[in-house]
Design an enzyme around this catalytic site. Structure first.
Site, mmCIF file in Angstrom:
data_model
loop_
_atom_site.group_PDB
_atom_site.id
_atom_site.type_symbol
_atom_site.label_atom_id
_atom_site.label_comp_id
_atom_site.label_asym_id
_atom_site.label_seq_id
_atom_site.Cartn_x
_atom_site.Cartn_y
_atom_site.Cartn_z
ATOM 1 N N HIS A 1 1.319 -0.812 -0.027
ATOM 2 C CA HIS A 1 -0.363 0.174 -0.193
ATOM 3 C C HIS A 1 0.992 1.332 -0.432
ATOM 4 C CE1 HIS A 1 -3.529 -2.018 1.438
ATOM 5 N NE2 HIS A 1 -3.714 -1.965 0.481
ATOM 6 N N GLU B 1 0.486 3.775 1.154
ATOM 7 C CA GLU B 1 1.132 4.822 2.626
ATOM 8 C C GLU B 1 2.455 3.504 3.002
ATOM 9 O OE1 GLU B 1 -1.596 3.098 1.826
ATOM 10 O OE2 GLU B 1 -3.432 4.844 2.216
ATOM 11 N N CYS C 1 -5.655 2.141 4.402
ATOM 12 C CA CYS C 1 -6.844 1.350 5.172
ATOM 13 C C CYS C 1 -6.784 1.106 6.384
ATOM 14 C CB CYS C 1 -6.739 0.281 4.571
ATOM 15 S SG CYS C 1 -4.600 -0.821 4.523
ATOM 16 N N CYS D 1 -2.883 -0.246 7.254
ATOM 17 C CA CYS D 1 -2.426 0.596 7.480
ATOM 18 C C CYS D 1 -2.101 2.456 8.347
ATOM 19 C CB CYS D 1 -2.512 1.643 5.328
ATOM 20 S SG CYS D 1 -0.921 1.247 4.389
#
Length: 211
Positions: free
Chosen positions: A60, A62, A100, A103
């Site tokens: 992801h 992040e 999400c 994260c």
DNA sequence: ATTTTCAAT
């Protein structure tokens, strides 16, 4: 280890497609993160760094950013030369999706150990936040508890991103239909999500999640 | 009215 950041500017179409804050964001199977890193180098001086990232290889965006953090923020951790203070950074993200749950948790944990790092997150759309009891909602509340300012992007934020991160070739930012209504709707939703929750503090929240 | 989501084919 550290590979190149994406080319500095985002193609116009890509920006519009991924940042469009439509209700049903079909086909946005990617997330973009535009960032500005502000580094306080003296009482009155700052340096800036900016760019954008996209999620890759199941990572992801992040978490990808955290991988680059050392390169983007020298002196963020560690103690440097004797007597030298750790540098302070302000980071602003403009994300096409909100983070999400996982994260959010990891970010909150990370930031709780980084008092010299301030993070603001602007999001275009809310990721999996429809259900009252979604873990994503919990995650956003944890981020807020960790001191992260989370805001839904408004016209001025899209405009700023267009000016800053997009290869716009002189073209002006043109708002899509319902940009404003969608932004207002999402901001209200986020506001409701971020109402204080029962858990006393961040540590208890981590404990609850077995971390 | 209903639709989607940091993919998986």
């Amino acid at each position: 280890m550290i590979t190149k950041l994406d080319s500095v500017l985002l193609p116009r179409k890509k920006f519009i497609f991924h940042y469009k804050n439509v209700r049903w964001a079909r086909g946005r199977h990617e997330t973009y993160l535009c960032f500005v890193v502000k580094r306080r180098v003296g009482p009155d001086s700052l340096t800036f760094d900016f760019g954008h990232l996209r999620n890759r290889n199941g990572c992801h965006v992040e978490m990808l950013f955290l991988r680059y953090l050392g390169a983007l923020c020298p002196g963020l951790w560690g103690y440097g030369a004797a007597g030298e203070r750790r540098l302070s950074y302000s980071i602003t993200w403009f994300c096409s999706w909100s983070p999400c749950a996982n994260c959010s948790i990891r970010l909150a944990q990370f930031l709780s150990q980084m008092p010299n790092l301030r993070l603001r997150i602007f999001v275009s759309r809310l990721y999996f936040c429809d259900m009252e009891d979604s873990r994503e909602r919990d995650g956003l509340r944890m981020l807020k508890k960790a001191g992260v300012q989370i805001t839904v992007m408004t016209y001025k934020d899209f405009f700023y991103c267009w000016q800053t991160f997009v290869a716009r070739k002189q073209s002006n930012f043109k708002a899509w239909d319902e940009l404003h209504q969608n932004s207002v709707r999402l901001a209200r939703k986020l506001h409701r999500i971020l109402q204080p929750f029962e858990t006393e503090d961040l540590r208890d929240a981590f404990k609850l999640l077995g971390l």
